[in-house]
Design a protein around this motif. Structure first.
Motif, PDB file in Angstrom:
ATOM      1  N   PRO A  16      45.978  38.159  38.132  1.00 56.22           N
ATOM      2  CA  PRO A  16      45.353  36.870  37.818  1.00 56.22           C
ATOM      3  C   PRO A  16      43.878  36.831  38.249  1.00 56.22           C
ATOM      4  O   PRO A  16      43.513  37.365  39.292  1.00 56.22           O
ATOM      5  CB  PRO A  16      46.160  35.858  38.631  1.00 56.22           C
ATOM      6  N   HIS A  17      43.070  36.200  37.430  1.00 52.43           N
ATOM      7  CA  HIS A  17      41.670  35.969  37.787  1.00 52.43           C
ATOM      8  C   HIS A  17      41.611  34.790  38.745  1.00 52.43           C
ATOM      9  O   HIS A  17      42.182  33.738  38.488  1.00 52.43           O
ATOM     10  CB  HIS A  17      40.840  35.645  36.550  1.00 52.43           C
ATOM     11  N   ALA A  18      40.941  34.984  39.862  1.00 47.69           N
ATOM     12  CA  ALA A  18      40.693  33.897  40.809  1.00 47.69           C
ATOM     13  C   ALA A  18      39.258  34.021  41.289  1.00 47.69           C
ATOM     14  O   ALA A  18      38.768  35.129  41.537  1.00 47.69           O
ATOM     15  CB  ALA A  18      41.651  33.977  41.991  1.00 47.69           C
TER      16      ALA A  18
ATOM     17  N   SER B 200      29.641  34.397  43.982  1.00 45.74           N
ATOM     18  CA  SER B 200      30.941  34.289  43.346  1.00 45.74           C
ATOM     19  C   SER B 200      31.377  35.629  42.765  1.00 45.74           C
ATOM     20  O   SER B 200      30.596  36.304  42.094  1.00 45.74           O
ATOM     21  CB  SER B 200      30.869  33.231  42.243  1.00 45.74           C
ATOM     22  N   VAL B 201      32.615  36.026  43.062  1.00 43.63           N
ATOM     23  CA  VAL B 201      33.209  37.233  42.495  1.00 43.63           C
ATOM     24  C   VAL B 201      34.624  36.879  42.039  1.00 43.63           C
ATOM     25  O   VAL B 201      35.177  35.856  42.419  1.00 43.63           O
ATOM     26  CB  VAL B 201      33.251  38.415  43.491  1.00 43.63           C
ATOM     27  N   SER B 202      35.193  37.734  41.246  1.00 43.78           N
ATOM     28  CA  SER B 202      36.543  37.528  40.735  1.00 43.78           C
ATOM     29  C   SER B 202      37.488  38.557  41.333  1.00 43.78           C
ATOM     30  O   SER B 202      37.066  39.662  41.703  1.00 43.78           O
ATOM     31  CB  SER B 202      36.534  37.667  39.206  1.00 43.78           C
ATOM     32  N   THR B 203      38.755  38.223  41.380  1.00 44.75           N
ATOM     33  CA  THR B 203      39.743  39.223  41.771  1.00 44.75           C
ATOM     34  C   THR B 203      39.681  40.414  40.817  1.00 44.75           C
ATOM     35  O   THR B 203      39.956  41.540  41.216  1.00 44.75           O
ATOM     36  CB  THR B 203      41.164  38.628  41.754  1.00 44.75           C
ATOM     37  N   LEU B 204      39.265  40.169  39.576  1.00 49.11           N
ATOM     38  CA  LEU B 204      39.136  41.259  38.606  1.00 49.11           C
ATOM     39  C   LEU B 204      38.020  42.227  39.008  1.00 49.11           C
ATOM     40  O   LEU B 204      38.062  43.410  38.653  1.00 49.11           O
ATOM     41  CB  LEU B 204      38.869  40.704  37.209  1.00 49.11           C
ATOM     42  N   ASP B 205      37.026  41.740  39.746  1.00 49.61           N
ATOM     43  CA  ASP B 205      35.933  42.600  40.218  1.00 49.61           C
ATOM     44  C   ASP B 205      36.399  43.536  41.333  1.00 49.61           C
ATOM     45  O   ASP B 205      35.791  44.578  41.567  1.00 49.61           O
ATOM     46  CB  ASP B 205      34.766  41.760  40.744  1.00 49.61           C
ATOM     47  N   LEU B 206      37.460  43.161  42.040  1.00 53.61           N
ATOM     48  CA  LEU B 206      37.948  43.966  43.156  1.00 53.61           C
ATOM     49  C   LEU B 206      38.827  45.125  42.698  1.00 53.61           C
ATOM     50  O   LEU B 206      38.991  46.102  43.412  1.00 53.61           O
ATOM     51  CB  LEU B 206      38.780  43.108  44.119  1.00 53.61           C
ATOM     52  N   CYS B 207      39.416  44.974  41.545  1.00 56.11           N
ATOM     53  CA  CYS B 207      40.430  45.917  41.079  1.00 56.11           C
ATOM     54  C   CYS B 207      39.899  46.782  39.943  1.00 56.11           C
ATOM     55  O   CYS B 207      38.833  46.545  39.403  1.00 56.11           O
ATOM     56  CB  CYS B 207      41.659  45.143  40.613  1.00 56.11           C
ATOM     57  N   GLY B 208      40.712  47.761  39.578  1.00 53.95           N
ATOM     58  CA  GLY B 208      40.334  48.650  38.484  1.00 53.95           C
ATOM     59  C   GLY B 208      39.388  49.725  38.964  1.00 53.95           C
ATOM     60  O   GLY B 208      39.596  50.333  39.998  1.00 53.95           O
ATOM     61  N   LYS B 209      38.346  49.957  38.217  1.00 56.08           N
ATOM     62  CA  LYS B 209      37.333  50.967  38.563  1.00 56.08           C
ATOM     63  C   LYS B 209      37.967  52.335  38.793  1.00 56.08           C
ATOM     64  O   LYS B 209      37.514  53.103  39.627  1.00 56.08           O
ATOM     65  CB  LYS B 209      36.521  50.521  39.771  1.00 56.08           C
TER      66      LYS B 209
ATOM     67  N   ILE C 186      45.216  31.467  46.420  1.00 53.13           N
ATOM     68  CA  ILE C 186      46.434  30.964  47.055  1.00 53.13           C
ATOM     69  C   ILE C 186      47.406  30.432  46.003  1.00 53.13           C
ATOM     70  O   ILE C 186      48.610  30.658  46.078  1.00 53.13           O
ATOM     71  CB  ILE C 186      46.102  29.872  48.096  1.00 53.13           C
ATOM     72  N   ARG C 187      46.890  29.730  45.010  1.00 54.02           N
ATOM     73  CA  ARG C 187      47.740  29.162  43.958  1.00 54.02           C
ATOM     74  C   ARG C 187      48.291  30.232  43.014  1.00 54.02           C
ATOM     75  O   ARG C 187      49.371  30.074  42.465  1.00 54.02           O
ATOM     76  CB  ARG C 187      46.965  28.130  43.146  1.00 54.02           C
ATOM     77  N   LEU C 188      47.560  31.318  42.810  1.00 57.16           N
ATOM     78  CA  LEU C 188      47.933  32.301  41.794  1.00 57.16           C
ATOM     79  C   LEU C 188      48.676  33.526  42.311  1.00 57.16           C
ATOM     80  O   LEU C 188      49.357  34.198  41.537  1.00 57.16           O
ATOM     81  CB  LEU C 188      46.684  32.770  41.043  1.00 57.16           C
ATOM     82  N   ARG C 189      48.566  33.833  43.577  1.00 59.16           N
ATOM     83  CA  ARG C 189      49.105  35.111  44.074  1.00 59.16           C
ATOM     84  C   ARG C 189      50.630  35.161  44.106  1.00 59.16           C
ATOM     85  O   ARG C 189      51.215  36.224  44.086  1.00 59.16           O
ATOM     86  CB  ARG C 189      48.528  35.429  45.449  1.00 59.16           C
ATOM     87  N   GLU C 190      51.288  34.025  44.220  1.00 59.98           N
ATOM     88  CA  GLU C 190      52.758  33.950  44.235  1.00 59.98           C
ATOM     89  C   GLU C 190      53.383  34.776  45.348  1.00 59.98           C
ATOM     90  O   GLU C 190      54.495  35.297  45.210  1.00 59.98           O
ATOM     91  CB  GLU C 190      53.337  34.349  42.875  1.00 59.98           C
ATOM     92  N   THR C 191      52.680  34.897  46.464  1.00 62.24           N
ATOM     93  CA  THR C 191      53.204  35.560  47.655  1.00 62.24           C
ATOM     94  C   THR C 191      52.820  34.728  48.866  1.00 62.24           C
ATOM     95  O   THR C 191      51.972  33.838  48.790  1.00 62.24           O
ATOM     96  CB  THR C 191      52.621  36.975  47.850  1.00 62.24           C
ATOM     97  N   GLN C 192      53.416  35.061  49.989  1.00 61.09           N
ATOM     98  CA  GLN C 192      53.013  34.448  51.240  1.00 61.09           C
ATOM     99  C   GLN C 192      51.704  35.081  51.708  1.00 61.09           C
ATOM    100  O   GLN C 192      51.253  36.084  51.157  1.00 61.09           O
ATOM    101  CB  GLN C 192      54.106  34.644  52.286  1.00 61.09           C
ATOM    102  N   GLU C 193      51.131  34.535  52.754  1.00 57.02           N
ATOM    103  CA  GLU C 193      49.869  35.052  53.296  1.00 57.02           C
ATOM    104  C   GLU C 193      49.996  36.513  53.723  1.00 57.02           C
ATOM    105  O   GLU C 193      49.032  37.269  53.670  1.00 57.02           O
ATOM    106  CB  GLU C 193      49.419  34.187  54.481  1.00 57.02           C
ATOM    107  N   SER C 194      51.189  36.930  54.128  1.00 57.73           N
ATOM    108  CA  SER C 194      51.380  38.324  54.558  1.00 57.73           C
ATOM    109  C   SER C 194      51.810  39.230  53.409  1.00 57.73           C
ATOM    110  O   SER C 194      51.970  40.433  53.605  1.00 57.73           O
ATOM    111  CB  SER C 194      52.435  38.391  55.671  1.00 57.73           C
ATOM    112  N   GLY C 195      51.993  38.686  52.227  1.00 58.61           N
ATOM    113  CA  GLY C 195      52.421  39.474  51.082  1.00 58.61           C
ATOM    114  C   GLY C 195      51.287  40.313  50.516  1.00 58.61           C
ATOM    115  O   GLY C 195      50.153  40.270  50.991  1.00 58.61           O
TER     116      GLY C 195
END
Length: 131
Positions: free
Chosen positions: A18-20, A28-37, A86-95
């Motif tokens: 998910p993009h967050a 501002s950065v996106s979760t999409l910027d952290l992944c891939g590459k 937090i809304r999009l990850r669908e896991t707990q803080e430790s997930g």
């Protein structure tokens, strides 16, 4: 909302990460910027940092591929000032979410556990067809 008309974000394995909107050093950065590459990424919260860093290091060694670990939360390199992640990850803080190089979620753990390392290694081996 009507699922036929609106995209429903999900962090389940097989779905695009998910993009967050996040913040890094005031920009501002996106979760999409952290992944891939061209590599795997592991996204976790502050509570899961130690467990998932250790699990990622063991999985790297077992599978022979690098895994970039990104901790998202207050006081970290990546913050979630709008609460999008937090809304999009669908896991707990430790997930954690393991994101493949093609930006697809390959593994999701709701919370850190004593089997986190074994679970991550098994998931990575399955993704890479090493089992």
């Amino acid at each position: 909302r009507d699922a036929e008309l609106y995209h429903e974000h999900s962090s389940r394995p097989g779905a695009p990460v998910p993009h967050a909107r996040l913040a890094q050093n005031g920009r501002s950065v996106s979760t999409l910027d952290l992944c891939g590459k061209g590599g795997f990424s592991l996204l976790t919260g502050i509570v899961g940092e130690d467990t998932w860093r250790e699990a990622a290091a063991a999985a790297e060694k077992a599978a022979g591929v690098p895994i970039a670990v990104h901790v998202i939360g207050p006081g970290q390199e990546y913050d979630d000032p709008y609460g999008d992640w937090i809304r999009l990850r669908e896991t707990q803080e430790s997930g954690a979410l393991l994101v493949r190089p093609d930006l697809i979620v390959g593994f999701r753990a709701d919370a850190a556990s004593t089997t986190a390392t074994d679970d991550l290694i098994a998931a990575l081996r399955q993704i890479l067809a090493l089992s």
